[in-house]
Design a protein around this motif. Structure first.
Motif, PDB file in Angstrom:
ATOM      1  N   ASN A 695       0.829  -1.201   0.000  1.00  0.00           N
ATOM      2  CA  ASN A 695       0.000   0.000   0.000  1.00  0.00           C
ATOM      3  C   ASN A 695       0.868   1.257   0.000  1.00  0.00           C
ATOM      4  OD1 ASN A 695      -2.633   1.418   0.353  1.00  0.00           O
ATOM      5  ND2 ASN A 695      -1.690   2.026   2.282  1.00  0.00           N
ATOM      6  N   ASN A 696       1.923   1.270   0.838  1.00  0.00           N
ATOM      7  CA  ASN A 696       2.828   2.420   0.867  1.00  0.00           C
ATOM      8  C   ASN A 696       3.511   2.625  -0.477  1.00  0.00           C
ATOM      9  OD1 ASN A 696       3.562   3.885   3.641  1.00  0.00           O
ATOM     10  ND2 ASN A 696       2.881   1.805   4.102  1.00  0.00           N
ATOM     11  N   ARG A 697       3.914   1.521  -1.098  1.00  0.00           N
ATOM     12  CA  ARG A 697       4.565   1.614  -2.397  1.00  0.00           C
ATOM     13  C   ARG A 697       3.626   2.213  -3.442  1.00  0.00           C
ATOM     14  NH1 ARG A 697       5.748  -3.528  -3.126  1.00  0.00           N
ATOM     15  NH2 ARG A 697       3.984  -3.983  -4.490  1.00  0.00           N
ATOM     16  N   SER A 698       2.389   1.739  -3.474  1.00  0.00           N
ATOM     17  CA  SER A 698       1.426   2.232  -4.468  1.00  0.00           C
ATOM     18  C   SER A 698       1.121   3.702  -4.264  1.00  0.00           C
ATOM     19  CB  SER A 698       0.134   1.402  -4.385  1.00  0.00           C
ATOM     20  OG  SER A 698       0.388   0.048  -4.644  1.00  0.00           O
ATOM     21  N   VAL A 699       0.918   4.103  -3.003  1.00  0.00           N
ATOM     22  CA  VAL A 699       0.574   5.499  -2.705  1.00  0.00           C
ATOM     23  C   VAL A 699       1.718   6.430  -3.100  1.00  0.00           C
ATOM     24  CG1 VAL A 699       0.139   7.147  -0.844  1.00  0.00           C
ATOM     25  CG2 VAL A 699      -1.063   4.954  -0.876  1.00  0.00           C
ATOM     26  N   ASN A 700       2.939   6.068  -2.750  1.00  0.00           N
ATOM     27  CA  ASN A 700       4.067   6.965  -3.008  1.00  0.00           C
ATOM     28  C   ASN A 700       4.457   7.001  -4.481  1.00  0.00           C
ATOM     29  OD1 ASN A 700       5.200   8.172  -0.393  1.00  0.00           O
ATOM     30  ND2 ASN A 700       4.863   6.039   0.176  1.00  0.00           N
ATOM     31  N   ILE A 701       4.307   5.884  -5.195  1.00  0.00           N
ATOM     32  CA  ILE A 701       4.563   5.913  -6.638  1.00  0.00           C
ATOM     33  C   ILE A 701       3.519   6.781  -7.335  1.00  0.00           C
ATOM     34  CG2 ILE A 701       4.534   4.504  -8.735  1.00  0.00           C
ATOM     35  CD1 ILE A 701       5.962   2.322  -7.216  1.00  0.00           C
ATOM     36  N   ALA A 702       2.271   6.725  -6.849  1.00  0.00           N
ATOM     37  CA  ALA A 702       1.227   7.588  -7.425  1.00  0.00           C
ATOM     38  C   ALA A 702       1.551   9.062  -7.182  1.00  0.00           C
ATOM     39  CB  ALA A 702      -0.117   7.220  -6.815  1.00  0.00           C
ATOM     40  N   LYS A 703       2.022   9.403  -5.965  1.00  0.00           N
ATOM     41  CA  LYS A 703       2.420  10.786  -5.671  1.00  0.00           C
ATOM     42  C   LYS A 703       3.580  11.209  -6.571  1.00  0.00           C
ATOM     43  CE  LYS A 703       1.165  10.828  -0.732  1.00  0.00           C
ATOM     44  NZ  LYS A 703       1.720  10.953   0.644  1.00  0.00           N
ATOM     45  N   LEU A 704       4.535  10.302  -6.728  1.00  0.00           N
ATOM     46  CA  LEU A 704       5.702  10.623  -7.549  1.00  0.00           C
ATOM     47  C   LEU A 704       5.299  10.860  -8.998  1.00  0.00           C
ATOM     48  CD1 LEU A 704       8.767  10.920  -7.728  1.00  0.00           C
ATOM     49  CD2 LEU A 704       8.929   8.440  -7.988  1.00  0.00           C
ATOM     50  N   ASN A 705       4.453  10.009  -9.545  1.00  0.00           N
ATOM     51  CA  ASN A 705       4.015  10.179 -10.933  1.00  0.00           C
ATOM     52  C   ASN A 705       3.213  11.446 -11.126  1.00  0.00           C
ATOM     53  OD1 ASN A 705       5.216   7.991 -12.225  1.00  0.00           O
ATOM     54  ND2 ASN A 705       3.587   6.577 -11.636  1.00  0.00           N
ATOM     55  N   SER A 706       2.455  11.823 -10.095  1.00  0.00           N
ATOM     56  CA  SER A 706       1.690  13.069 -10.179  1.00  0.00           C
ATOM     57  C   SER A 706       2.634  14.268 -10.332  1.00  0.00           C
ATOM     58  CB  SER A 706       0.822  13.222  -8.932  1.00  0.00           C
ATOM     59  OG  SER A 706       0.124  14.452  -8.959  1.00  0.00           O
ATOM     60  N   LEU A 707       3.738  14.268  -9.580  1.00  0.00           N
ATOM     61  CA  LEU A 707       4.708  15.356  -9.696  1.00  0.00           C
ATOM     62  C   LEU A 707       5.479  15.282 -11.013  1.00  0.00           C
ATOM     63  CD1 LEU A 707       6.119  15.364  -6.042  1.00  0.00           C
ATOM     64  CD2 LEU A 707       4.814  17.202  -7.130  1.00  0.00           C
ATOM     65  N   LEU A 708       5.764  14.080 -11.473  1.00  0.00           N
ATOM     66  CA  LEU A 708       6.540  13.923 -12.700  1.00  0.00           C
ATOM     67  C   LEU A 708       5.774  14.349 -13.943  1.00  0.00           C
ATOM     68  CD1 LEU A 708       8.361  10.509 -12.062  1.00  0.00           C
ATOM     69  CD2 LEU A 708       9.313  12.816 -11.912  1.00  0.00           C
ATOM     70  N   GLU A 709       4.455  14.528 -13.832  1.00  0.00           N
ATOM     71  CA  GLU A 709       3.680  15.028 -14.966  1.00  0.00           C
ATOM     72  C   GLU A 709       4.164  16.403 -15.412  1.00  0.00           C
ATOM     73  OE1 GLU A 709      -0.402  14.972 -13.842  1.00  0.00           O
ATOM     74  OE2 GLU A 709      -0.601  12.785 -13.959  1.00  0.00           O
ATOM     75  N   GLN A 710       4.789  17.148 -14.484  1.00  0.00           N
ATOM     76  CA  GLN A 710       5.311  18.471 -14.828  1.00  0.00           C
ATOM     77  C   GLN A 710       6.524  18.389 -15.747  1.00  0.00           C
ATOM     78  OE1 GLN A 710       5.327  21.268 -11.326  1.00  0.00           O
ATOM     79  NE2 GLN A 710       4.760  19.398 -10.226  1.00  0.00           N
ATOM     80  N   LEU A 711       7.072  17.171 -15.934  1.00  0.00           N
ATOM     81  CA  LEU A 711       8.213  16.972 -16.808  1.00  0.00           C
ATOM     82  C   LEU A 711       7.788  16.436 -18.165  1.00  0.00           C
ATOM     83  CD1 LEU A 711       9.434  16.988 -13.859  1.00  0.00           C
ATOM     84  CD2 LEU A 711      11.252  15.569 -14.764  1.00  0.00           C
ATOM     85  N   GLY A 712       6.493  16.222 -18.358  1.00  0.00           N
ATOM     86  CA  GLY A 712       6.007  15.702 -19.627  1.00  0.00           C
ATOM     87  C   GLY A 712       5.728  14.212 -19.553  1.00  0.00           C
ATOM     88  N   ASP A 713       5.957  13.534 -20.662  1.00  0.00           N
ATOM     89  CA  ASP A 713       5.704  12.097 -20.752  1.00  0.00           C
ATOM     90  C   ASP A 713       6.855  11.345 -20.093  1.00  0.00           C
ATOM     91  OD1 ASP A 713       4.728   9.624 -21.359  1.00  0.00           O
ATOM     92  OD2 ASP A 713       5.307   9.667 -23.477  1.00  0.00           O
ATOM     93  N   PHE A 714       6.792  11.208 -18.769  1.00  0.00           N
ATOM     94  CA  PHE A 714       7.908  10.669 -17.997  1.00  0.00           C
ATOM     95  C   PHE A 714       7.337  10.167 -16.676  1.00  0.00           C
ATOM     96  CE2 PHE A 714      11.556  11.200 -15.093  1.00  0.00           C
ATOM     97  CZ  PHE A 714      12.550  10.567 -15.812  1.00  0.00           C
ATOM     98  N   ARG A 715       7.396   8.854 -16.441  1.00  0.00           N
ATOM     99  CA  ARG A 715       6.734   8.341 -15.259  1.00  0.00           C
ATOM    100  C   ARG A 715       7.360   7.019 -14.825  1.00  0.00           C
ATOM    101  NH1 ARG A 715       1.738   8.260 -15.102  1.00  0.00           N
ATOM    102  NH2 ARG A 715       1.240   6.238 -14.239  1.00  0.00           N
ATOM    103  N   VAL A 716       6.998   6.594 -13.608  1.00  0.00           N
ATOM    104  CA  VAL A 716       7.410   5.306 -13.075  1.00  0.00           C
ATOM    105  C   VAL A 716       6.365   4.275 -13.489  1.00  0.00           C
ATOM    106  CG1 VAL A 716       7.928   3.981 -10.994  1.00  0.00           C
ATOM    107  CG2 VAL A 716       8.515   6.419 -11.110  1.00  0.00           C
ATOM    108  N   THR A 717       6.842   3.169 -14.029  1.00  0.00           N
ATOM    109  CA  THR A 717       5.928   2.128 -14.483  1.00  0.00           C
ATOM    110  C   THR A 717       6.541   0.768 -14.176  1.00  0.00           C
ATOM    111  OG1 THR A 717       4.656   1.304 -16.370  1.00  0.00           O
ATOM    112  CG2 THR A 717       6.904   2.042 -16.808  1.00  0.00           C
ATOM    113  N   LYS A 718       5.720  -0.266 -14.210  1.00  0.00           N
ATOM    114  CA  LYS A 718       6.202  -1.619 -13.943  1.00  0.00           C
ATOM    115  C   LYS A 718       6.280  -2.370 -15.262  1.00  0.00           C
ATOM    116  CE  LYS A 718       5.764  -5.304 -10.518  1.00  0.00           C
ATOM    117  NZ  LYS A 718       4.938  -5.873  -9.423  1.00  0.00           N
TER     118      LYS A 718
END
Length: 867
Positions: A695-718
């Motif tokens: 649960n912690n991993r999912s929540v924090n990766i979602a937060k990280l991807n939300s911030l990374l949207e400011q960099l364009g098409d760039f995100r954490v994925t599995k």
């Protein structure tokens, strides 16, 4: 040892990427303040015209100097071989709606525009001229706007290009605006052809990046030189024992005399005088001035009389007068600062009647009340001649001259204490003691504190001489590392009759030094203003080579003949080298690279010169922006993240999200797959249950991807069971670029070598970041950098590449401060360039660091190193 190296890396990093001011290089033009024949001109195509076919583009970056009297003049004149002139003119007349005007022949075109003063005077503005010979159209691009104009006639495809004063026959023009210029580019058919950065520090020629074309400059004022040499802006005298105040918002220096207030703008040529309307201000011994940024008024302070008087610039009067004549003072050369948070002036230290003070006082402006502040914690050394500056979370006090008892008769000495003072909670603590280099130096009155880089600036000088000098120094706020910057300022020191201060002008990106010397025989104070462009260069680079001694007439003839032969030899060698490309073979991962000279065919050489890669970042005052948009930077100490608009957004990431982002980037680049869920749990949530960790991993990766949207098409994925970054190539990542260049390529061109140096130029790899899992990455990168750079210089010829070798050696020292091979190569290169004293200084600095780290003397002499 590891801690010491880390502190040194931190400090050297700051010196190199100091965020006070953007990258400062270029050419400044002498303008209407100089006689016509001493104004600046830059001419391209002086000996042979530049030719083009179909489409031509000329681009450059422009800024104007603030506070000048006249701005009229030609920015550039493009003159074709058949006599057509295309000019960009600045028309300063107030009745004109638009001041920048494009002229073709003898006609004004509809192309005219303005640039806001803030942008024009304090930033660089990119401009571009475009010529389409086929369509007979001219366009001009500025600030994102394009202006087009159809040409009435065809013109020759050969031209000369002149910036500033023009002496070409039939096109002479000596009206030059006070401007600065850099990054001139000429393109043909949408492809780059020539590039002049204008990053020289001396000389009257500028070679383009391809070393194919030379720009000729008359009366140059090199901006890089202004980062190493203090410029005397103005010098004058005024009545009485004057004092000085500084308004950093308006970048104005005020000098308070008995009859008048003298006012100078940073960068301006004139000093205005305002005579007091109500007669003299009876200045008393030890009084100092300060600027009130809230009421925007100049204050003059006498601690002995407990009087603070304020100047009204409208009525030209002071609201209070001092008791005169006074009976001396107990507070010569005290330190002070204005606190906007509680509208108070805080003062500390001073000297008078054979006593040094450690008293801390407060004057509250709204109530006009004085009170004493008792300090707890570490002892404040009774002193004068100290430096004091305000930071975000405290006030810093450097050095001073005094005695432990406060009595001048009992062991007076220089203090090596660097203190932090909390005036709110009345607490003082010693941060550290300065190194022995400061044992004979005292300080100008103010420090400039840069909290964001953990550094402060001050002016130091020996207090045992009359004809002495001021030296700018940058020192760490947390450790004893320091660096002397720029050249020195002459300073007449006569104890209580002399005063020196340091300020920083943020708009002009300049340090401002002020010296005062009072002559009691004439009752006049000589005041001088000096400026130094930021970021300043280290003092070693500011030293000019010594002039060679005069030789006998016949020796000169012999030398001239030898020089001619040397010139012929050099010319032939350069022609031969143009047919070769420097390449570097690198083994897989951390193998040993070696330099390999590979002669190429002309077509291969041309191809290698047109490399496709992401452009490098450009440093700016508050972080980094990239020409292509978003970027992530791992070289330079800490992680730095820049969004698509070029704005740094690192602070938006929590410590956990920053560490997670680092892991995803490093594991994706290094292992080319990412990191497993099990490894993430082990690193971050080993104390939690499997479901809680998930649960912690999912929540924090979602937060990280939300911030990374400011960099364009760039995100954490599995992907294939591993967490990774996708897509990697949409964002500039310096670690990714460096790894690909070093690990995956067998050959390097000289252009790519310089790109590697630009990446490393920011400093060490994540050396401010301390995670246990990161150590292997950091050590691997250090070995890779040192091995790669070491092999570069081993295979470069010092006669032809001395400057490049010095640059590479400087980068090696970021990662290994006692790298013997780098020291030897740098000394040999400095000798090759004729910098004999700098070579010896480089060797001596190495020996000092060696002795400090190993506790023994370096075993080789200077001569032995060079044999």
């Amino acid at each position: 040892m590891k801690k010491t190296s880390r502190q040194l890396f931190l400090f050297l990093l700051f010196i190199l990427i100091c965020q006070i001011g953007a990258a400062q290089y270029g050419l400044e033009f002498a303008s209407h303040n100089m006689e016509a024949d001493r104004r600046t001109s830059l001419q391209i195509g002086a000996k042979e015209s530049i030719s083009f076919q179909h489409k031509l583009s000329v681009s450059f970056d422009l800024s104007f100097l603030p506070f000048q009297q006249d701005y009229f003049g030609y920015i550039f004149r493009l003159i074709t071989d058949d006599g057509v002139n295309i000019d960009l003119l600045y028309d300063r007349r107030l009745d004109q709606d638009k001041h920048f005007k494009l002229i073709v022949g003898e006609d004004f075109t509809p192309v005219s525009f303005n640039i806001t003063p803030l942008q024009l005077y304090y930033n660089w503005t990119p401009m571009r001229l475009e010529l389409d010979a086929d369509r007979q159209q001219i366009s001009f691009v500025c600030s994102g706007k394009r202006y087009a104009y159809p040409l009435k006639r065809r013109f020759a495809s050969q031209f000369k290009l002149v910036f500033g004063a023009t002496v070409i026959k039939n096109f002479q023009a000596m009206d030059v605006p006070p401007m600065r210029l850099k990054d001139i580019r000429i393109g043909e058919n949408d492809k780059p052809k020539f590039y002049w950065p204008l990053d020289e520090s001396m000389g009257t020629k500028s070679m383009d990046a391809q070393r194919k074309n030379t720009a000729e400059i008359n009366n140059p004022i090199w901006i890089k030189r202004q980062r190493s040499e203090w410029k005397m802006q103005s010098s004058f005298s005024l009545e009485g024992q004057a004092s000085v105040a500084f308004d950093k918002n308006e970048e104005t220096v005020f000098f308070v005399g008995t009859k008048r207030l003298m006012i100078g703008k940073v960068g301006g040529n004139e000093v205005r005088s305002q005579e007091y309307a109500d007669g003299k201000l009876l200045l008393v011994n030890g009084s100092q001035s300060l600027f009130d940024p809230i009421k925007k008024s100049v204050l003059n302070i006498s601690i002995d009389q407990k009087i603070v008087t304020a100047y009204d610039s409208t009525s030209r009067t002071w609201n209070k007068q001092f008791d005169f004549p006074a009976v001396g003072t107990n507070y010569w050369l005290f330190n002070k600062y204005f606190s906007s948070s509680d509208t108070s002036i805080y003062m500390i230290g001073g000297y008078g009647h054979f006593k040094y003070k450690a008293d801390a006082l407060r004057y509250h402006l709204p109530t006009q009340s004085w009170d004493s502040i008792p300090f707890a914690g570490d002892e404040i050394f009774p002193h004068y001649l100290a430096g004091m500056g305000q930071g975000r979370d405290g006030v810093y006090l450097a050095g001073g001259y005094g005695s432990s008892s406060g009595d001048q008769m009992l062991n007076p000495r220089i203090s090596n204490d660097f203190l932090k003072l909390d005036f709110k909670n009345h607490k003082a603590w010693k941060v550290y003691e300065f190194s022995p280099a400061f044992s004979d130096r005292v300080w100008a009155n103010s420090l400039v504190v840069d909290d964001s880089n953990d550094v402060f600036y001050g002016l130091t000088f020996p207090n045992n001489k009359f004809k002495t000098h001021l030296q700018l120094v940058a020192s760490n706020l947390k450790s004893t590392q320091y660096q002397f910057l720029g050249n020195t300022i002459p300073f007449d020191f006569h104890d209580i009759r002399s005063f020196a201060d340091l300020y920083y002008a943020p708009k002009s990106k300049s340090f401002v030094a002020v010296t005062l010397f009072y002559d009691d025989k004439t009752d006049l104070t000589k005041a001088t203003i000096f400026t130094l462009l930021a970021p300043p260069l280290p003092s070693e680079q500011a030293i000019m080579p010594l002039a060679k001694p005069a030789l006998l007439k016949y020796s000169l003839y012999a030398l001239a003949l030898l020089g001619l032969f040397a010139l012929i030899w050099w010319y032939r060698k350069r022609r031969k080298q143009k047919k070769q490309a420097i390449s570097v073979m690198v083994t897989d991962k951390i193998g040993e690279p070696h330099l390999q000279a590979a002669p190429l065919k002309e077509t291969e050489q041309d191809k290698s010169g047109q490399l496709v890669h992401l452009p490098q970042p450009k440093k700016v005052a508050n972080g980094f922006e990239t020409r292509h948009g978003a970027g992530i930077y791992l070289f330079g100490g800490d992680l730095q993240i820049v969004d698509l608009a070029g704005k740094e957004i690192t602070k938006k990431f929590s410590p956990l999200l920053k560490e997670m982002l680092l892991i995803f980037i490093l594991y994706t680049v290094r292992w080319e797959r990412g990191i497993s869920s099990e490894k993430l749990t082990e690193l971050f949530w080993s104390d939690k249950s499997q479901s809680s960790a998930r649960n912690n991993r999912s929540v924090n990766i979602a937060k990280l991807n939300s911030l990374l949207e400011q960099l364009g098409d760039f995100r954490v994925t599995k992907k294939s069971g591993y967490w990774c970054i996708e897509p990697m190539d949409t964002v500039y990542i310096d670690y990714l670029r460096f790894s690909r260049m070093v690990s995956n390529k067998k050959y390097f061109t000289e252009t790519e070598i310089r790109e590697l140096l630009d990446i490393i130029d920011k400093g060490g790899f994540l050396f401010e970041v301390d995670y246990e899992w990161l150590d292997n990455f950091k050590s691997e990168m250090s070995i890779l950098v040192l091995t790669t750079l070491g092999n570069f210089i081993e295979n470069l010829n010092v006669q032809d590449n001395a400057e490049l070798i010095i640059e590479i050696c400087n980068k090696i020292f970021y990662f290994d401060e006692i790298n013997e091979e780098a020291m030897v190569h740098k000394c040999r290169s400095l000798l090759q360039l004729g910098y004999h004293s700098l070579a010896l200084q480089c060797y001596e600095n190495f020996c000092q660091i060696y002795a400090r780290l190993y506790g023994e003397a370096y075993p080789k002499s200077f001569k032995d190193c060079l044999d």
